[in-house]
Motif scaffolding. Structure first.
Motif, PDB file in Angstrom:
ATOM      1  N   GLY A 128       0.675  -1.182   0.075  1.00 17.62           N
ATOM      2  CA  GLY A 128      -0.035  -0.016   0.085  1.00 17.62           C
ATOM      3  C   GLY A 128       0.840   1.127  -0.244  1.00 17.62           C
ATOM      4  O   GLY A 128       2.105   1.089  -0.164  1.00 17.62           O
ATOM      5  N   GLY A 129       0.024   2.413  -0.136  1.00 18.86           N
ATOM      6  CA  GLY A 129       0.858   3.580   0.033  1.00 18.86           C
ATOM      7  C   GLY A 129       1.006   4.181   1.431  1.00 18.86           C
ATOM      8  O   GLY A 129       0.662   3.757   2.442  1.00 18.86           O
ATOM      9  N   ALA A 130       1.895   5.344   1.548  1.00 24.14           N
ATOM     10  CA  ALA A 130       2.134   5.845   3.001  1.00 24.14           C
ATOM     11  C   ALA A 130       0.881   6.224   3.790  1.00 24.14           C
ATOM     12  O   ALA A 130       0.704   5.983   4.885  1.00 24.14           O
ATOM     13  CB  ALA A 130       3.104   6.977   2.660  1.00 24.14           C
ATOM     14  N   GLU A 131      -0.171   6.916   2.735  1.00 20.63           N
ATOM     15  CA  GLU A 131      -1.337   7.019   3.802  1.00 20.63           C
ATOM     16  C   GLU A 131      -1.978   6.035   4.330  1.00 20.63           C
ATOM     17  O   GLU A 131      -2.716   6.205   5.352  1.00 20.63           O
ATOM     18  CB  GLU A 131      -2.244   7.858   2.597  1.00 20.63           C
ATOM     19  CG  GLU A 131      -1.609   9.346   2.319  1.00 20.63           C
ATOM     20  CD  GLU A 131      -1.791  10.295   3.193  1.00 20.63           C
ATOM     21  OE1 GLU A 131      -2.511  10.140   4.285  1.00 20.63           O
ATOM     22  OE2 GLU A 131      -0.764  11.135   3.404  1.00 20.63           O
ATOM     23  N   SER A 132      -1.972   4.863   3.704  1.00 22.34           N
ATOM     24  CA  SER A 132      -2.828   3.865   4.306  1.00 22.34           C
ATOM     25  C   SER A 132      -2.192   2.975   5.510  1.00 22.34           C
ATOM     26  O   SER A 132      -2.676   2.030   5.985  1.00 22.34           O
ATOM     27  CB  SER A 132      -2.935   2.737   2.948  1.00 22.34           C
ATOM     28  OG  SER A 132      -1.959   2.145   2.703  1.00 22.34           O
ATOM     29  N   GLY A 133      -0.873   3.424   5.625  1.00 20.79           N
ATOM     30  CA  GLY A 133       0.084   2.433   6.564  1.00 20.79           C
ATOM     31  C   GLY A 133      -0.391   2.552   7.873  1.00 20.79           C
ATOM     32  O   GLY A 133      -0.625   1.258   8.360  1.00 20.79           O
ATOM     33  N   PRO A 134      -0.670   3.232   8.654  1.00 20.60           N
ATOM     34  CA  PRO A 134      -1.104   3.061   9.940  1.00 20.60           C
ATOM     35  C   PRO A 134      -2.506   2.444  10.034  1.00 20.60           C
ATOM     36  O   PRO A 134      -2.646   1.552  10.962  1.00 20.60           O
ATOM     37  CB  PRO A 134      -1.423   4.762  10.462  1.00 20.60           C
ATOM     38  CG  PRO A 134      -0.437   5.231   9.527  1.00 20.60           C
ATOM     39  CD  PRO A 134      -0.544   4.742   8.331  1.00 20.60           C
ATOM     40  N   LEU A 135      -3.655   2.938   9.188  1.00 16.69           N
ATOM     41  CA  LEU A 135      -4.917   2.101   9.397  1.00 16.69           C
ATOM     42  C   LEU A 135      -4.921   0.707   8.788  1.00 16.69           C
ATOM     43  O   LEU A 135      -5.277  -0.309   9.240  1.00 16.69           O
ATOM     44  CB  LEU A 135      -5.661   2.739   8.709  1.00 16.69           C
ATOM     45  CG  LEU A 135      -7.395   2.275   8.551  1.00 16.69           C
ATOM     46  CD1 LEU A 135      -7.741   2.100   9.944  1.00 16.69           C
ATOM     47  CD2 LEU A 135      -8.135   3.213   7.879  1.00 16.69           C
ATOM     48  N   ARG A 136      -3.837   0.408   7.559  1.00 15.96           N
ATOM     49  CA  ARG A 136      -3.766  -1.149   7.374  1.00 15.96           C
ATOM     50  C   ARG A 136      -3.100  -1.683   8.425  1.00 15.96           C
ATOM     51  O   ARG A 136      -3.392  -3.059   8.774  1.00 15.96           O
ATOM     52  CB  ARG A 136      -2.615  -1.264   6.042  1.00 15.96           C
ATOM     53  CG  ARG A 136      -2.616  -2.100   5.136  1.00 15.96           C
ATOM     54  CD  ARG A 136      -1.649  -1.937   3.948  1.00 15.96           C
ATOM     55  NE  ARG A 136      -2.084  -0.954   3.205  1.00 15.96           N
ATOM     56  CZ  ARG A 136      -2.883  -1.318   1.852  1.00 15.96           C
ATOM     57  NH1 ARG A 136      -3.213  -2.239   1.794  1.00 15.96           N
ATOM     58  NH2 ARG A 136      -3.309  -0.326   1.213  1.00 15.96           N
ATOM     59  N   HIS A 137      -1.973  -1.203   9.226  1.00 18.26           N
ATOM     60  CA  HIS A 137      -1.197  -1.728  10.257  1.00 18.26           C
ATOM     61  C   HIS A 137      -2.416  -2.215  11.252  1.00 18.26           C
ATOM     62  O   HIS A 137      -2.412  -3.412  12.080  1.00 18.26           O
ATOM     63  CB  HIS A 137       0.029  -0.986  10.829  1.00 18.26           C
ATOM     64  CG  HIS A 137       0.566  -1.812  11.765  1.00 18.26           C
ATOM     65  ND1 HIS A 137       1.573  -2.792  11.814  1.00 18.26           N
ATOM     66  CD2 HIS A 137       0.602  -1.503  13.117  1.00 18.26           C
ATOM     67  CE1 HIS A 137       1.971  -3.073  12.657  1.00 18.26           C
ATOM     68  NE2 HIS A 137       1.431  -2.387  13.813  1.00 18.26           N
ATOM     69  N   GLU A 138      -3.277  -1.260  11.626  1.00 12.39           N
ATOM     70  CA  GLU A 138      -4.281  -1.690  12.828  1.00 12.39           C
ATOM     71  C   GLU A 138      -5.255  -2.651  12.421  1.00 12.39           C
ATOM     72  O   GLU A 138      -5.684  -3.451  13.203  1.00 12.39           O
ATOM     73  CB  GLU A 138      -4.884  -0.237  13.073  1.00 12.39           C
ATOM     74  CG  GLU A 138      -5.972  -0.519  14.166  1.00 12.39           C
ATOM     75  CD  GLU A 138      -6.748   0.852  14.481  1.00 12.39           C
ATOM     76  OE1 GLU A 138      -7.573   0.983  15.298  1.00 12.39           O
ATOM     77  OE2 GLU A 138      -6.542   1.783  13.491  1.00 12.39           O
ATOM     78  N   LEU A 139      -5.794  -2.511  11.297  1.00 12.74           N
ATOM     79  CA  LEU A 139      -6.577  -3.533  10.872  1.00 12.74           C
ATOM     80  C   LEU A 139      -5.907  -5.187  10.665  1.00 12.74           C
ATOM     81  O   LEU A 139      -6.611  -6.081  10.786  1.00 12.74           O
ATOM     82  CB  LEU A 139      -7.136  -3.289   9.313  1.00 12.74           C
ATOM     83  CG  LEU A 139      -8.251  -2.008   9.440  1.00 12.74           C
ATOM     84  CD1 LEU A 139      -8.420  -1.632   8.053  1.00 12.74           C
ATOM     85  CD2 LEU A 139      -9.368  -2.260  10.358  1.00 12.74           C
ATOM     86  N   LEU A 140      -4.490  -5.148  10.287  1.00  8.35           N
ATOM     87  CA  LEU A 140      -3.821  -6.152  10.004  1.00  8.35           C
ATOM     88  C   LEU A 140      -3.509  -6.852  11.261  1.00  8.35           C
ATOM     89  O   LEU A 140      -3.729  -8.256  11.671  1.00  8.35           O
ATOM     90  CB  LEU A 140      -2.373  -5.927   9.392  1.00  8.35           C
ATOM     91  CG  LEU A 140      -1.602  -7.150   8.963  1.00  8.35           C
ATOM     92  CD1 LEU A 140      -2.620  -8.007   7.996  1.00  8.35           C
ATOM     93  CD2 LEU A 140      -0.451  -6.565   8.360  1.00  8.35           C
ATOM     94  N   GLY A 141      -3.573  -6.189  12.529  1.00  8.36           N
ATOM     95  CA  GLY A 141      -3.460  -6.439  13.979  1.00  8.36           C
ATOM     96  C   GLY A 141      -4.954  -7.258  14.246  1.00  8.36           C
ATOM     97  O   GLY A 141      -4.534  -8.076  15.076  1.00  8.36           O
TER      98      GLY A 141
END
Length: 365
Positions: free
Chosen positions: A248-261
């Motif tokens: 993904g892109g930089a903008e999606s990183g934090p939310l992507r990481h949270e959902l992956l958790g």
């Protein structure tokens, strides 16, 4: 030759735009169509003038072109003059009963126009519900703010019905970012994927598109994705896993990481965990070694809890080592550096196969 001519025309297009649009329409050539599509974005005023001329032309092919390029130009029109030209063109087309196959596109143009939207929206919604390809979801989406109830009902009905345009509808809905409307869209998305699990890939693409909008989409995606990961059908969780584990892109990183958790904290289905492993390997080049290692190891630790899961992990690891360039050497390096950390995850025979694929002398057992 056609490509060179296209570049030349595009470079000198401002010299006589009206003549150029007519010449391109006359050419009946694929490159001419491509250049007209570019002009619809870059020179919408000129294309609007052409659409107005073509809508009143007695030649059927010109009226077909009026609809096609009117729909292309409409999203890029910023002036009242341009909107007025498209409005008159659409009304002229509707006034021809024999052109009934073009009426869907004409209605789509009128729905985009705030001045004519209310009057023509019911007809456009009916056409959309019948599957008319000339009434794109993007045209109806412009009416969501002013007419949310009938438009959402139309989207709901279209998504419930099998058809090839589910992806287009969901791509359009992913761009609905007004909080109240976005929450209602998310409810609709969850409903359709629970009713029709075969739409899983399209729903995952919707999630991907919203993820790239950054943390602003968290309030919508957290309950939607969390709910689907918690109790959604396996094919839906597999599709979502592939998206969440992608770089993904930089903008999606934090939310992507949270959902992956959330996924890693709940998921135990081997098929979903193998999908996580595959996504980690496929994205390794862009995600970085540390992130990839963590995902592979977490997937492995969850899979080896059962004999079937352990077998699947070993098989997937070897297959990915064969298929994904650079993945086998990456895994071999981890096994060499931290043999104890991987001892409970990767079996001896799999280690040897990784060693062979990586071309290294030895991977510690």
């Amino acid at each position: 030759m056609a490509t060179a001519a296209q570049a030349l025309l595009h470079t000198h297009r401002r010299r006589a735009l009206d003549d150029l649009t007519e010449a391109l329409a006359d050419s009946a050539h694929r490159r001419g169509d491509e250049l007209l599509a570019v002009l619809a974005e870059e020179e919408p005023s000129a294309v609007c003038r052409a659409v107005d001329r073509w809508a009143h032309d007695e030649r059927p092919a010109r009226r077909v072109a009026a609809v096609a390029y009117g729909l292309r130009a409409a999203p890029h029109v910023r002036t009242e003059d341009g909107r007025e030209l498209l409005r008159y063109a659409a009304l002229a087309l509707l006034a021809r009963p024999a052109d009934c196959t073009l009426h869907g596109g004409a209605l789509a143009l009128l729905v985009r126009d705030p001045r004519t939207r209310s009057r023509h929206l019911p007809q456009a919604l009916a056409r959309f519900g019948e599957g008319d390809p000339q009434v794109p979801a993007s045209a109806l989406a412009t009416a969501l703010a002013s007419h949310p109830e009938p438009v959402l009902e139309a989207f709901q009905a279209r998504l419930r019905r099998p058809g090839p345009d589910v992806g287009e509808v969901l791509r359009t809905l992913a761009d609905v970012t007004t909080p109240a409307l976005a929450r209602r869209v998310a409810t609709l998305v969850r409903e359709v994927v629970e009713l029709r699990p075969e739409t899983a890939d399209h729903v995952a693409a919707y999630v991907e598109r919203r993820l790239e909008q950054g943390l602003a989409s968290r309030a919508v995606l957290l309950p939607l994705v969390g709910g689907l990961l918690d109790g959604g059908p396996p094919e839906v969780r597999v599709a979502l896993t592939t998206v969440l584990a992608a770089p993904g892109g930089a903008e999606s990183g934090p939310l992507r990481h949270e959902l992956l958790g959330l996924l890693l904290g709940r998921e135990r289905d081997p098929a979903v965990l193998v999908a996580l492993l595959c996504a980690a390997a496929d994205g390794a080049r862009h995600s970085g070694e540390q992130h990839t290692r963590e995902l592979v190891r977490r997937a492995g630790l969850l899979l080896v809890r059962t004999p079937d899961g352990a077998t699947r992990f070993d098989q997937a690891l070897v297959e990915l080592g064969r298929r994904v360039p650079g993945f086998a050497p990456l895994v071999a390096r981890w096994l060499t550096r931290e043999p104890e950390a991987w001892a409970a995850v990767v079996g001896p025979s799999t280690r040897r196969m990784i060693e062979n694929l990586a071309g290294v002398v030895r991977v510690p057992a």
